[in-house]
Design a protein around this motif. Structure first.
Motif, PDB file in Angstrom:
ATOM      1  N   LEU A  38       0.797  -1.228   0.000  1.00  9.44           N
ATOM      2  CA  LEU A  38       0.000   0.000   0.000  1.00  9.44           C
ATOM      3  C   LEU A  38       0.829   1.277   0.000  1.00  9.44           C
ATOM      4  N   LEU A  39       2.149   1.141   0.095  1.00  6.82           N
ATOM      5  CA  LEU A  39       2.999   2.328   0.088  1.00  6.82           C
ATOM      6  C   LEU A  39       2.955   3.003  -1.282  1.00  6.82           C
ATOM      7  N   PRO A  40       3.028   4.327  -1.296  1.00 13.74           N
ATOM      8  CA  PRO A  40       3.093   5.016  -2.593  1.00 13.74           C
ATOM      9  C   PRO A  40       4.407   4.686  -3.292  1.00 13.74           C
ATOM     10  N   ASP A  41       4.384   4.788  -4.613  1.00 11.37           N
ATOM     11  CA  ASP A  41       5.595   4.540  -5.399  1.00 11.37           C
ATOM     12  C   ASP A  41       6.676   5.545  -5.020  1.00 11.37           C
ATOM     13  N   GLU A  42       7.912   5.088  -5.077  1.00 10.53           N
ATOM     14  CA  GLU A  42       9.051   5.962  -4.779  1.00 10.53           C
ATOM     15  C   GLU A  42       9.303   6.864  -5.985  1.00 10.53           C
ATOM     16  N   TRP A  67      10.509  10.064  -0.958  1.00 18.22           N
ATOM     17  CA  TRP A  67       9.064  10.251  -0.848  1.00 18.22           C
ATOM     18  C   TRP A  67       8.706  11.569  -1.521  1.00 18.22           C
ATOM     19  N   ARG A  68       7.441  11.744  -1.824  1.00 17.20           N
ATOM     20  CA  ARG A  68       6.963  13.063  -2.233  1.00 17.20           C
ATOM     21  C   ARG A  68       6.730  13.864  -0.954  1.00 17.20           C
ATOM     22  N   GLU A  70       4.388  15.602  -0.175  1.00 13.95           N
ATOM     23  CA  GLU A  70       2.971  15.532   0.201  1.00 13.95           C
ATOM     24  C   GLU A  70       2.615  14.207   0.878  1.00 13.95           C
ATOM     25  N   ASP A  71       3.490  13.196   0.787  1.00 16.82           N
ATOM     26  CA  ASP A  71       3.225  11.920   1.449  1.00 16.82           C
ATOM     27  C   ASP A  71       3.143  12.164   2.951  1.00 16.82           C
ATOM     28  N   HIS A  75       2.888   6.893   6.114  1.00 16.09           N
ATOM     29  CA  HIS A  75       3.528   6.054   5.094  1.00 16.09           C
ATOM     30  C   HIS A  75       4.931   5.649   5.536  1.00 16.09           C
ATOM     31  N   TRP A  79       6.213   1.892   6.166  1.00 20.14           N
ATOM     32  CA  TRP A  79       7.426   1.429   5.496  1.00 20.14           C
ATOM     33  C   TRP A  79       8.371   0.787   6.509  1.00 20.14           C
ATOM     34  N   SER A 109       1.714  15.806   6.395  1.00 18.51           N
ATOM     35  CA  SER A 109       2.625  15.585   5.264  1.00 18.51           C
ATOM     36  C   SER A 109       4.058  15.679   5.777  1.00 18.51           C
TER      37      SER A 109
END
Length: 168
Positions: A38-42, A67-68, A70-71, A75, A79, A109
């Protein structure tokens, strides 16, 4: 004959206990894998708005990821929890200036948490299986690490409870 029955009962109890431990381990591994999925893409290196976060684990390992900005901090927690950190409640902190992130901040964020453009964090791991005696050292809202001060905002975290730990 009675001794034989007791021996059979003991073996069955030991087999049930082993099965329960195996089921718990399977569930823990599945939860870890779900968090990782479920982690956002790097984001790619050099992309605008990228935050680099390095985390030192209690066992000495170091994790490093982009990370972005905004993450959210949750997250980063997910991780870390997906990196085979067993039986510990994850609590992120900075060395200098000393800052312990409260669960209420996990919805923030990375930029709002002051971690952009880069940050070095460490995990203060508190044994999640320990008796609740350590809870007296936890922040007033139940969301800090052992020895952490309560954070002033007291907002509820919007996230996934820690592996092996209690729900927020």
């Amino acid at each position: 004959r009675r001794q034989r029955q007791m021996c059979i009962r003991d073996r069955r109890a030991a087999a049930r206990a082993a099965d329960e431990l195996a089921a718990e381990e399977t569930a823990r591994l599945a939860a870890r894998a779900r968090k990782a999925e479920l982690l956002p893409d790097e984001p790619p290196a050099g992309a605008p708005g990228v935050t680099r976060v390095a985390v030192r684990l209690p066992d000495g390992r170091r994790l490093d990821r982009r990370w972005r900005k905004e993450d959210i901090l949750q997250h980063v927690v997910d991780w870390v929890e997906s990196a085979e950190l067993d039986n510990y409640e994850v609590c992120l902190a900075t060395h200098y200036p000393r800052r312990v992130f409260d669960r209420a901040e996990y919805a923030s964020s990375l930029e709002a948490a002051g971690l952009h453009p880069q940050a070095v964090l460490f995990v203060e791991a508190r044994d999640a299986l320990a008796d609740s005696d350590a809870d007296s050292d936890v922040g007033a809202d139940g969301g800090g690490c052992a020895g952490a001060r309560a954070q002033p905002n007291g907002a509820e975290a919007a996230g996934v409870p820690p592996l092996g730990g209690a729900a927020p």
